[in-house]
Design a protein around this motif. Structure first.
Motif, PDB file in Angstrom:
ATOM      1  N   VAL A   1       0.842  -1.192   0.000  1.00  0.00           N
ATOM      2  CA  VAL A   1       0.000   0.000   0.000  1.00  0.00           C
ATOM      3  C   VAL A   1       0.885   1.252   0.000  1.00  0.00           C
ATOM      4  CG1 VAL A   1      -0.179   0.049   2.517  1.00  0.00           C
ATOM      5  CG2 VAL A   1      -1.926   1.170   1.149  1.00  0.00           C
ATOM      6  N   GLY A   2       0.372   2.320  -0.576  1.00  0.00           N
ATOM      7  CA  GLY A   2       1.147   3.567  -0.559  1.00  0.00           C
ATOM      8  C   GLY A   2       0.440   4.668  -1.309  1.00  0.00           C
ATOM      9  N   GLY A   3       0.963   5.870  -1.120  1.00  0.00           N
ATOM     10  CA  GLY A   3       0.422   7.039  -1.815  1.00  0.00           C
ATOM     11  C   GLY A   3       1.421   7.556  -2.833  1.00  0.00           C
ATOM     12  N   PRO A   4       1.057   8.602  -3.547  1.00  0.00           N
ATOM     13  CA  PRO A   4       1.895   9.124  -4.625  1.00  0.00           C
ATOM     14  C   PRO A   4       3.244   9.661  -4.137  1.00  0.00           C
ATOM     15  CG  PRO A   4       0.051  10.592  -4.192  1.00  0.00           C
ATOM     16  CD  PRO A   4      -0.185   9.347  -3.412  1.00  0.00           C
ATOM     17  N   ASP A   5       3.323  10.091  -2.880  1.00  0.00           N
ATOM     18  CA  ASP A   5       4.564  10.699  -2.429  1.00  0.00           C
ATOM     19  C   ASP A   5       5.577   9.666  -1.936  1.00  0.00           C
ATOM     20  OD1 ASP A   5       3.542  13.145  -3.023  1.00  0.00           O
ATOM     21  OD2 ASP A   5       2.702  13.442  -1.008  1.00  0.00           O
ATOM     22  N   ASP A   6       5.070   8.685  -1.190  1.00  0.00           N
ATOM     23  CA  ASP A   6       5.999   7.748  -0.555  1.00  0.00           C
ATOM     24  C   ASP A   6       6.252   6.510  -1.398  1.00  0.00           C
ATOM     25  OD1 ASP A   6       5.695   9.558   1.507  1.00  0.00           O
ATOM     26  OD2 ASP A   6       4.022   8.414   2.370  1.00  0.00           O
ATOM     27  N   GLY A   7       5.300   6.121  -2.223  1.00  0.00           N
ATOM     28  CA  GLY A   7       5.451   4.890  -2.982  1.00  0.00           C
ATOM     29  C   GLY A   7       4.953   3.696  -2.200  1.00  0.00           C
ATOM     30  N   LEU A   8       4.930   2.555  -2.875  1.00  0.00           N
ATOM     31  CA  LEU A   8       4.383   1.344  -2.247  1.00  0.00           C
ATOM     32  C   LEU A   8       5.283   0.842  -1.141  1.00  0.00           C
ATOM     33  CD1 LEU A   8       3.025  -0.878  -5.150  1.00  0.00           C
ATOM     34  CD2 LEU A   8       1.772   0.593  -3.583  1.00  0.00           C
ATOM     35  N   ALA A   9       4.656   0.308  -0.111  1.00  0.00           N
ATOM     36  CA  ALA A   9       5.416  -0.338   0.957  1.00  0.00           C
ATOM     37  C   ALA A   9       4.655  -1.577   1.390  1.00  0.00           C
ATOM     38  CB  ALA A   9       5.601   0.621   2.127  1.00  0.00           C
ATOM     39  N   ASP A  10       5.375  -2.585   1.880  1.00  0.00           N
ATOM     40  CA  ASP A  10       4.716  -3.801   2.359  1.00  0.00           C
ATOM     41  C   ASP A  10       3.887  -3.491   3.587  1.00  0.00           C
ATOM     42  OD1 ASP A  10       5.819  -5.174   0.356  1.00  0.00           O
ATOM     43  OD2 ASP A  10       7.445  -6.080   1.543  1.00  0.00           O
ATOM     44  N   ALA A  11       2.704  -4.117   3.654  1.00  0.00           N
ATOM     45  CA  ALA A  11       1.849  -3.896   4.819  1.00  0.00           C
ATOM     46  C   ALA A  11       1.327  -5.228   5.324  1.00  0.00           C
ATOM     47  CB  ALA A  11       0.712  -2.957   4.473  1.00  0.00           C
ATOM     48  N   GLY A  12       2.206  -6.216   5.380  1.00  0.00           N
ATOM     49  CA  GLY A  12       1.810  -7.505   5.900  1.00  0.00           C
ATOM     50  C   GLY A  12       1.300  -8.426   4.794  1.00  0.00           C
ATOM     51  N   SER A  13       0.877  -9.606   5.179  1.00  0.00           N
ATOM     52  CA  SER A  13       0.402 -10.563   4.183  1.00  0.00           C
ATOM     53  C   SER A  13      -1.086 -10.364   3.956  1.00  0.00           C
ATOM     54  CB  SER A  13       0.669 -11.987   4.671  1.00  0.00           C
ATOM     55  OG  SER A  13       0.030 -12.166   5.921  1.00  0.00           O
ATOM     56  N   ALA A  14      -1.491 -10.693   2.763  1.00  0.00           N
ATOM     57  CA  ALA A  14      -2.880 -10.488   2.408  1.00  0.00           C
ATOM     58  C   ALA A  14      -3.655 -11.778   2.545  1.00  0.00           C
ATOM     59  CB  ALA A  14      -2.977  -9.982   0.982  1.00  0.00           C
ATOM     60  N   SER A  15      -4.907 -11.648   2.876  1.00  0.00           N
ATOM     61  CA  SER A  15      -5.752 -12.829   2.902  1.00  0.00           C
ATOM     62  C   SER A  15      -6.454 -12.933   1.562  1.00  0.00           C
ATOM     63  CB  SER A  15      -6.777 -12.705   4.042  1.00  0.00           C
ATOM     64  OG  SER A  15      -7.422 -11.463   3.959  1.00  0.00           O
ATOM     65  N   GLY A  16      -6.215 -13.996   0.890  1.00  0.00           N
ATOM     66  CA  GLY A  16      -6.858 -14.187  -0.405  1.00  0.00           C
ATOM     67  C   GLY A  16      -6.095 -13.487  -1.501  1.00  0.00           C
ATOM     68  N   PHE A  17      -6.575 -13.653  -2.712  1.00  0.00           N
ATOM     69  CA  PHE A  17      -5.872 -13.075  -3.852  1.00  0.00           C
ATOM     70  C   PHE A  17      -6.646 -11.974  -4.550  1.00  0.00           C
ATOM     71  CE2 PHE A  17      -3.499 -16.888  -3.073  1.00  0.00           C
ATOM     72  CZ  PHE A  17      -2.193 -16.528  -3.350  1.00  0.00           C
TER      73      PHE A  17
END
Lengths: 533, 295
Positions: A161-177
């Motif tokens: 997850v991330g916004g236009p300024d910081d860029g994507l960052a990991d935010a844990g594992s996702a449930s499902g695809f």
């Protein structure tokens, strides 16, 4: 905040026993409240400046806040307590802007050169982004945090997850695809809202979230708000070599640090550049560029002519009327005086607009009433327009000189003039040799400051003619009645269009030098007068 | 005087000629000057009262009289601009008065190191008109707006701050000169009675120098009222415009059609200024004169 002020108030009361003994008093409470506000505001600015990485603003606000606290919470620095508020505004909004004008005058700041080199690289890369062929698309959820939009995707079972300024960052594992249904720290923007709000759709369509810190990695974008794809620039930035390579054409753009540009060997260049110092280039350009030098020379000539003529005409008329109606034998002088100064009390910008309508060639009342419906193009002909500008300014400012000269006349020594009359001096002789010199002693400094004011009289020019008629209908933006200040306004591009802050600031500096020289003259004059008195 | 029978009397005749040559001609001239100065104002009143409201229809003076244009002002943003202008002007005036008076008090009553130097520095800074630095003001507010949105482009507070930046230089000398005429003995006796410096400033000096405060306030208000370039650059949205910016927009693009509105707006806005000015003209001119001589 309250804890902070409480601590401070304690310190103060320790410092000044006498004050505490007499009770704290309303004044002190008011001061405390004001200082609490100042501190709150100052701290908010400091925090915000850190957030936006505005280091200059951060430094200045820390210094100002510290100075405020020191000045108002010590027993010393009494004069500064009274000078500080005015000084802050003076330093920030006048001294700083003067200095900043000087700095910008030596740079290429303007359209295409508006930031650092890194910003220029980022902008160039963003502008040439295309969707990567055959790239995977990710299930996407649009998220929101504090008014800022962001993307949340699932990539190989990881929530990013991330916004236009910081860029994507990991935010844990996702449930499902599928698309993420829960993103810590962010609010999900419901699909329904997205579909019904066109403004939001637009923002989402323009949103780009960098995949990593390296701009060459590209970014995520979406068309429909439910799946994201990788977009990558066809330009590649090589930080070591300071080059940008166009992968499609193979062109290599090299950074030209003297001009703040990326240039290819074949002479073509990228649209985005950065701010660099260019030395005296702006000044050289103003004097040598054929498209600029000619018009600017004319503008400069007119600026001087306008300032001198407008002061001279209105001073002459005002003085003449003052002498004529200073005569105690004329009845109803008070009424006349009030009627004469009406134009001075009418706001200047409205006068200029009013005359713009009155001088209108087709419908204006001037042609209609005084020239029997003739079609005289007052504001369309260079010389008529200059005449009109002078006329309007005469109308506007003769009352001021009338009042000033009336005052000065009444303070003239009557005996001297009487003595001259007895000695047989004629009316003209008395005026020329006694009254005028004495009048000029008190009015010359006013004439000089009036010159300085009219030298920069933007309002009347902009409202009445907007500098027109243009020298050259096709190219130049400058015109026959442009003053330097309105020329600077047009060149600067602060009102939109192509901006050239560097060149415009360079011209501002020239105006400052002229005004400074004229004011220095006035200052010396004042000094001399004070010595006489 | 000469009504009895003396029309034939050559002395009386000579007197009459002398009167015409020395005084009499001043009346027709006065008429011409009054026409010159009042005609545009009469015309704008006539245009404001002309219900057809376009420039072409407004050429005959008072050919038709109705209040349509004044009513139509209500359908525009005019009153909002009036409010903005009054707000900006009033806060600027109060700020300029308080800051200028405080600075003048410091220069007039305290003897501190660097006093002469800072007075001279103030005089020099004051020589450079703020309006010429409008590019730097614009760029600075762009940057400042990133950090503090209320101080960015399109903020009335930012415009007020910019005006206040020019307040110290322009007004301090005016008030400084005036405060020097208030005897220091007044302060000293108050000090002996136990007044603090703040009490002396607010409760003694401030009321004593009221006339000059009024002049400075009025001058600050008028200059904020009449400023165009800074207001145009800083206030970008129509809601925030001042009268100068808004009314320019009316007339610059649609000269023909919005003329009646402009005229009505000009009449409404100028009448209070005219009245204020006429009642205070003596002080205003005095202020202008002494202010300019000092600068």
């Amino acid at each position: 905040m309250p804890a902070d002020t409480a601590r401070r108030s304690k310190r103060i009361s320790q410092e000044s026993h006498a004050q505490r003994w007499r009770g704290i008093g309303w004044g002190f409470l008011v001061k405390l409240a004001l200082m609490a506000l100042v501190n709150a505001f100052g701290l908010a600015v400091i925090v915000s400046a850190i957030g936006t990485e505005s280091w200059i603003i951060l430094g200045v606000s820390i210094v100002l806040l510290a100075a405020a606290d020191i000045i108002y919470f010590t027993r010393r620095a009494l004069p500064l307590k009274y000078l500080y508020p005015g000084l802050v505004f003076l330093l920030a909004f006048q001294v700083f802007t003067l200095g900043y004008t000087g700095y910008v005058a030596f740079t290429n700041y303007g359209t295409g050169h508006a930031g650092s080199m890194q910003q220029a690289v980022d902008a160039a890369l963003i502008q040439s982004e295309r969707r990567v062929e055959n790239s995977p698309s990710y299930p996407l959820t649009v998220v929101e945090r504090g008014g800022e939009l962001g993307f949340a995707i699932v990539d190989d079972g990881t929530l990013r997850v991330g916004g236009p300024d910081d860029g994507l960052a990991d935010a844990g594992s996702a449930s499902g695809f599928g698309a993420p249904t829960e993103v810590p720290g962010w609010t999900l923007v419901p699909k329904g809202t997205l579909l019904t709000d066109p403004e939001l759709q637009q923002r989402v369509a323009e949103l780009r979230v960098p995949i990593s810190d390296d701009p060459n990695d590209g970014s995520l974008r979406t068309r429909d708000g439910s799946s994201a794809a990788v977009y990558r620039s066809n330009l590649v930035w090589d930080e070591q070599a300071q080059t940008i390579t166009d992968v499609d054409t193979g062109l290599v753009y090299e950074a030209d640090h003297s001009r703040g540009l990326f240039v290819a060997p074949d002479g073509s260049r990228l649209l985005t550049g950065w701010i660099v110092g260019v030395g005296f280039d702006n000044y050289v350009r103003a004097f040598t560029d054929p498209a600029l030098a000619g018009p600017l020379l004319q503008v400069t000539g007119w600026t001087f002519a306008f300032a001198v003529l407008t002061v001279f005409t209105s001073f002459a008329l005002g003085l003449f009327l003052a002498i004529v109606y200073n005569d105690p034998r004329v009845r109803a002088r008070r009424v006349l005086r009030t009627l004469f100064i009406l134009p001075y009390a009418f706001p200047a910008f409205m006068s200029a607009l009013l005359f713009r309508g009155m001088f209108n060639a087709e419908f204006g009342i001037v042609n209609d009433l005084f020239f029997f419906g003739a079609d005289i193009n007052w504001l369309g002909d260079p010389w008529l327009a200059r005449f009109a500008v002078l006329w309007v300014n005469l109308w506007l400012s003769f009352p001021y000189w009338f009042l000033v000269c009336l005052g000065a006349l009444q303070s003239l020594p009557g005996e001297t003039i009487e003595a001259a009359t007895i000695d047989g001096a004629g009316r003209w002789r008395r005026f020329r040799s006694i009254m005028l010199p004495l009048l000029l002693v008190s009015t010359a400094p006013l004439a000089i400051s009036s010159f300085a004011f009219n030298f920069n009289n933007f309002t009347i020019i902009y409202m009445l003619t907007n500098g027109g008629p243009a020298f050259d209908a096709n190219t130049a933006r400058l015109g026959a009645t442009d003053l330097l200040i309105s020329a600077i306004y047009k060149i600067s591009g602060v009102a939109g269009g192509t901006a050239d802050y560097g060149l415009a600031s360079a011209l501002s500096i020239i105006v400052f030098i002229v005004i400074g020289a004229v004011s220095a003259l006035a200052f010396r004059q004042t000094r001399k007068l004070e010595e006489i008195q | 005087m000469s009504t009895v029978s003396a029309t034939r009397d050559p002395r009386q005749k000579a007197r009459r000629i002398r009167w015409v040559l020395e005084v009499g001609w001043k009346y027709p001239l006065a008429l011409a000057v009054v026409f010159f100065s009042a005609f545009p104002l009469v015309y704008v009143l006539s245009a404001a009262l002309n219900p057809r409201g376009s420039l072409s229809a407004s050429t005959g003076l008072f050919s038709a009289v109705a209040l349509d244009n004044f009513v139509r002002l209500g359908g525009t943003s005019y009153w909002m601009w009036v409010g903005n202008t009054l707000l900006i002007g009033a806060i600027t005036a109060v700020g300029a008065v308080v800051m200028g008076a405080a600075a003048a008090y410091a220069f007039s009553r305290f003897r501190f190191r660097g006093r002469r130097t800072s007075l001279t520095a103030l005089l020099i800074v004051q020589m450079f008109p703020q309006t010429v630095a409008f590019i730097a003001v614009f760029l600075m507010l762009l940057a400042l707006g990133e950090v503090v949105p209320v101080l960015g482009i399109n903020s009335k507070i930012a415009l007020i701050c910019v005006y206040l930046g020019g307040a110290l230089g322009a007004n301090t000398f005016l008030m400084y000169g005036f405060m020097n005429t208030v005897p220091v003995e007044i302060d000293e006796s108050a000090k002996i009675d136990g007044a603090s410096h703040a009490q002396i400033f607010w409760q003694l000096i401030f009321p004593l120098v009221r006339p000059v405060l009024a002049v400075v306030g009025l001058l600050a208000f008028i200059s904020a009222f009449g400023d165009f370039i800074l207001a145009k650059i800083i206030l970008t949205s129509e809601d925030n415009w001042t009268l100068a910016v808004g009314m320019y927009q009316w007339v610059s693009n649609q000269l023909a059609s919005r003329w009646g509105l402009f005229a009505a707006g000009a009449v409404v806005a100028s009448i209070p200024v005219l009245v204020l000015f006429m009642t205070l003209q003596r002080y205003v001119v005095g202020g202008l004169v002494s202010g300019a001589v000092k600068g």
